[in-house]
Write a protein that holds these residues in place. Structure first.
Motif, mmCIF file in Angstrom:
data_model
loop_
_atom_site.group_PDB
_atom_site.id
_atom_site.type_symbol
_atom_site.label_atom_id
_atom_site.label_comp_id
_atom_site.label_asym_id
_atom_site.label_seq_id
_atom_site.Cartn_x
_atom_site.Cartn_y
_atom_site.Cartn_z
ATOM 1 N N ASP A 1 16.379 12.475 -1.096
ATOM 2 C CA ASP A 1 17.337 12.587 0.061
ATOM 3 C C ASP A 1 16.664 12.126 1.255
ATOM 4 O O ASP A 1 15.412 12.202 1.391
ATOM 5 N N ASN A 2 17.336 12.089 2.401
ATOM 6 C CA ASN A 2 16.751 12.032 3.684
ATOM 7 C C ASN A 2 15.845 13.014 4.061
ATOM 8 O O ASN A 2 15.961 14.243 3.393
ATOM 9 N N CYS A 3 14.743 12.589 4.988
ATOM 10 C CA CYS A 3 14.073 13.809 5.392
ATOM 11 C C CYS A 3 14.167 13.640 7.117
ATOM 12 O O CYS A 3 15.170 13.304 7.661
ATOM 13 N N THR B 1 11.835 -2.769 5.538
ATOM 14 C CA THR B 1 12.339 -2.908 6.898
ATOM 15 C C THR B 1 11.907 -4.265 7.327
ATOM 16 O O THR B 1 10.707 -4.737 6.953
ATOM 17 N N THR B 2 12.799 -4.993 7.931
ATOM 18 C CA THR B 2 12.152 -6.543 8.440
ATOM 19 C C THR B 2 12.217 -6.253 9.892
ATOM 20 O O THR B 2 11.898 -7.325 10.410
ATOM 21 N N THR B 3 12.388 -5.288 10.501
ATOM 22 C CA THR B 3 12.229 -5.065 11.923
ATOM 23 C C THR B 3 11.686 -3.561 11.891
ATOM 24 O O THR B 3 11.788 -2.512 11.291
ATOM 25 N N ASP B 4 11.037 -3.130 13.427
ATOM 26 C CA ASP B 4 10.602 -2.044 13.781
ATOM 27 C C ASP B 4 12.008 -1.405 13.794
ATOM 28 O O ASP B 4 12.980 -1.713 14.335
ATOM 29 N N THR B 5 11.806 0.106 13.121
ATOM 30 C CA THR B 5 13.543 0.629 13.386
ATOM 31 C C THR B 5 13.174 2.250 13.317
ATOM 32 O O THR B 5 11.997 2.497 13.825
ATOM 33 N N SER B 6 14.090 2.810 13.156
ATOM 34 C CA SER B 6 14.083 4.242 13.431
ATOM 35 C C SER B 6 14.992 5.132 12.148
ATOM 36 O O SER B 6 15.722 4.325 11.750
ATOM 37 N N GLY B 7 14.700 6.107 11.890
ATOM 38 C CA GLY B 7 15.629 6.719 10.771
ATOM 39 C C GLY B 7 14.934 7.988 10.185
ATOM 40 O O GLY B 7 13.886 8.242 10.437
ATOM 41 N N ASP B 8 16.082 8.388 9.247
ATOM 42 C CA ASP B 8 15.519 9.628 8.472
ATOM 43 C C ASP B 8 14.929 9.509 6.959
ATOM 44 O O ASP B 8 15.311 10.380 6.119
ATOM 45 N N TRP B 9 14.842 7.936 6.538
ATOM 46 C CA TRP B 9 14.648 7.893 5.249
ATOM 47 C C TRP B 9 13.060 8.324 4.893
ATOM 48 O O TRP B 9 12.232 8.161 5.850
ATOM 49 N N VAL C 1 0.761 -1.066 0.059
ATOM 50 C CA VAL C 1 -0.027 -0.061 -0.049
ATOM 51 C C VAL C 1 0.786 0.990 0.033
ATOM 52 O O VAL C 1 1.982 1.231 0.594
ATOM 53 N N ILE C 2 0.564 2.339 -0.899
ATOM 54 C CA ILE C 2 1.098 3.419 -0.905
ATOM 55 C C ILE C 2 0.522 4.593 -0.422
ATOM 56 O O ILE C 2 -0.651 4.749 -0.514
ATOM 57 N N GLY C 3 1.419 5.625 0.271
ATOM 58 C CA GLY C 3 0.868 7.008 0.716
ATOM 59 C C GLY C 3 -0.158 6.792 2.041
ATOM 60 O O GLY C 3 -0.133 5.712 2.669
ATOM 61 N N GLY C 4 -0.661 7.924 2.352
ATOM 62 C CA GLY C 4 -1.523 7.851 3.537
ATOM 63 C C GLY C 4 -0.704 7.802 4.631
ATOM 64 O O GLY C 4 0.441 7.926 4.832
ATOM 65 N N LYS C 5 -1.557 7.069 5.516
ATOM 66 C CA LYS C 5 -0.766 6.816 7.033
ATOM 67 C C LYS C 5 0.319 5.635 6.575
ATOM 68 O O LYS C 5 1.155 5.533 7.603
ATOM 69 N N TYR C 6 0.103 4.878 5.820
ATOM 70 C CA TYR C 6 1.204 3.607 5.421
ATOM 71 C C TYR C 6 2.549 4.048 4.663
ATOM 72 O O TYR C 6 3.708 3.703 4.621
ATOM 73 N N GLY C 7 2.255 5.268 4.145
ATOM 74 C CA GLY C 7 3.544 6.067 3.328
ATOM 75 C C GLY C 7 3.554 7.432 3.620
ATOM 76 O O GLY C 7 3.241 7.946 2.583
ATOM 77 N N PRO C 8 3.616 7.875 4.608
ATOM 78 C CA PRO C 8 3.408 9.324 5.072
ATOM 79 C C PRO C 8 4.574 10.322 4.181
ATOM 80 O O PRO C 8 4.037 11.257 3.927
ATOM 81 N N ASP C 9 5.385 9.727 3.331
ATOM 82 C CA ASP C 9 6.385 11.036 2.582
ATOM 83 C C ASP C 9 5.909 10.800 1.156
ATOM 84 O O ASP C 9 6.632 11.430 0.487
ATOM 85 N N PHE C 10 4.909 9.884 0.782
ATOM 86 C CA PHE C 10 4.825 9.687 -0.641
ATOM 87 C C PHE C 10 4.650 10.774 -1.299
ATOM 88 O O PHE C 10 4.931 11.150 -2.381
ATOM 89 N N ASN C 11 3.639 11.685 -0.837
ATOM 90 C CA ASN C 11 3.164 13.015 -1.441
ATOM 91 C C ASN C 11 3.990 14.022 -1.532
ATOM 92 O O ASN C 11 3.856 14.961 -2.075
ATOM 93 N N HIS C 12 5.131 13.893 -0.859
ATOM 94 C CA HIS C 12 6.161 14.858 -0.590
ATOM 95 C C HIS C 12 7.338 14.850 -1.486
ATOM 96 O O HIS C 12 8.217 15.416 -1.435
ATOM 97 N N LEU C 13 7.513 13.729 -2.224
ATOM 98 C CA LEU C 13 8.495 13.193 -3.025
ATOM 99 C C LEU C 13 9.073 14.144 -4.027
ATOM 100 O O LEU C 13 10.350 14.674 -4.152
ATOM 101 N N THR C 14 8.339 14.354 -5.032
ATOM 102 C CA THR C 14 8.558 14.940 -6.160
ATOM 103 C C THR C 14 7.491 15.999 -6.763
ATOM 104 O O THR C 14 6.510 16.240 -5.764
ATOM 105 N N ASN C 15 7.550 16.803 -7.765
ATOM 106 C CA ASN C 15 6.647 17.507 -8.445
ATOM 107 C C ASN C 15 5.440 16.943 -9.088
ATOM 108 O O ASN C 15 4.559 17.242 -9.605
ATOM 109 N N LEU C 16 5.688 15.290 -9.235
ATOM 110 C CA LEU C 16 4.560 14.715 -9.956
ATOM 111 C C LEU C 16 3.431 14.455 -8.933
ATOM 112 O O LEU C 16 3.485 14.615 -7.920
ATOM 113 N N SER C 17 2.367 14.083 -9.928
ATOM 114 C CA SER C 17 0.968 13.922 -8.958
ATOM 115 C C SER C 17 1.270 12.664 -8.335
ATOM 116 O O SER C 17 2.033 11.722 -8.538
#
Length: 241
Positions: free
Chosen positions: A157-159, A180-188, A104-120
């Motif tokens: 780039d990282n966020c 990710t294969t475990t719960d983790t943390s990071g700036d990706w 599944v892409i975007g929304g609460k499952y991919g919170p950064d998807f809408n901020h990646l590029t200028n594409l729709s």
């Protein structure tokens, strides 16, 4: 390909070619052929997208197998393997069945998807789905697959740092995807999520192995049977701001 010593108990084979699906498949063929020789003094054969490291036991080679020059022996051994496999590969194409991963892409499952590029959002989804990816590295966490083949239109780039990224998250690290294969943390950037169990910790088995071809099948969260709320921790899984 060039061969260099890596300390006194390993050697590295490095390709001068740009990383590609074909090169990754060739390196995997070299790796499997080395392992198939069943040499008792070879400990590990570790691949990456453009190199291969062979770890061996020089003491065992000298004391138990009468090999007086371990590095020379290993260099000649690896050179023979590469030469033979290259001849073999020249007469056949490496064909692998692609592994389909529902995400599944975007929304609460991919919170950064809408901020990646200028594409729709729809254009980004089409670009993401249009590629066949390949596992070029395993790392970061046990069994975590890095997928090469990401379109340059989605490079990111990282966020902002996230204190909690749940297992199964689809993330971007520069020009690659990883799951990710475990719960983790990071700036990706986190762009999606899958309920596919990529790494079986009990049996130490990976669903996606080095060299595998992968297709991402974007589905609705209802089809994927996702839970209403992913696990969360204080200050954690939030969009980049």
């Amino acid at each position: 390909m060039r061969i260099y010593p890596k300390g006194d108990s390993a050697l590295t084979v490095i390709s001068d070619r740009e990383p590609s699906r074909q090169l990754t498949h060739e390196i995997n063929e070299f790796r499997l052929e080395i392992l198939n020789q069943d040499m008792p003094f070879i400990d590990e054969v570790i691949p990456s997208e453009s190199s291969l490291m062979v770890v061996y036991h020089p003491y065992s080679m000298m004391m138990n197998h009468n090999i007086n020059e371990p590095y020379k022996f290993m260099t000649e051994f690896v050179e023979r393997i590469i030469y033979q496999k290259k001849k073999d590969l020249n007469h056949r194409e490496v064909i692998k069945k692609s592994i389909l991963i529902d995400v599944v892409i975007g929304g609460k499952y991919g919170p950064d998807f809408n901020h990646l590029t200028n594409l729709s959002e729809e254009e980004q989804r089409q670009v993401l789905e249009s590629r066949t990816y390949f596992v070029s590295m395993i790392g970061h966490t046990p069994g975590c697959p890095y997928l090469s083949g990401l379109s340059h239109r989605l490079y990111s780039d990282n966020c902002n740092y996230k204190q909690f990224i749940p297992k199964g998250s689809l993330c971007i690290e520069k020009d690659k995807l990883f799951i990710t294969t475990t719960d983790t943390s990071g700036d990706w950037p986190v762009i999606g999520w899958t309920n596919v169990d990529i790494f079986d910790r009990k049996n130490s088995e990976c669903k996606l192995k080095f060299g595998d071809d992968v297709i991402l099948n974007v589905v609705d969260d209802v089809i994927l049977n996702v839970v209403d709320d992913l696990p969360s921790k204080d200050g954690g899984y939030k969009p980049c701001q």
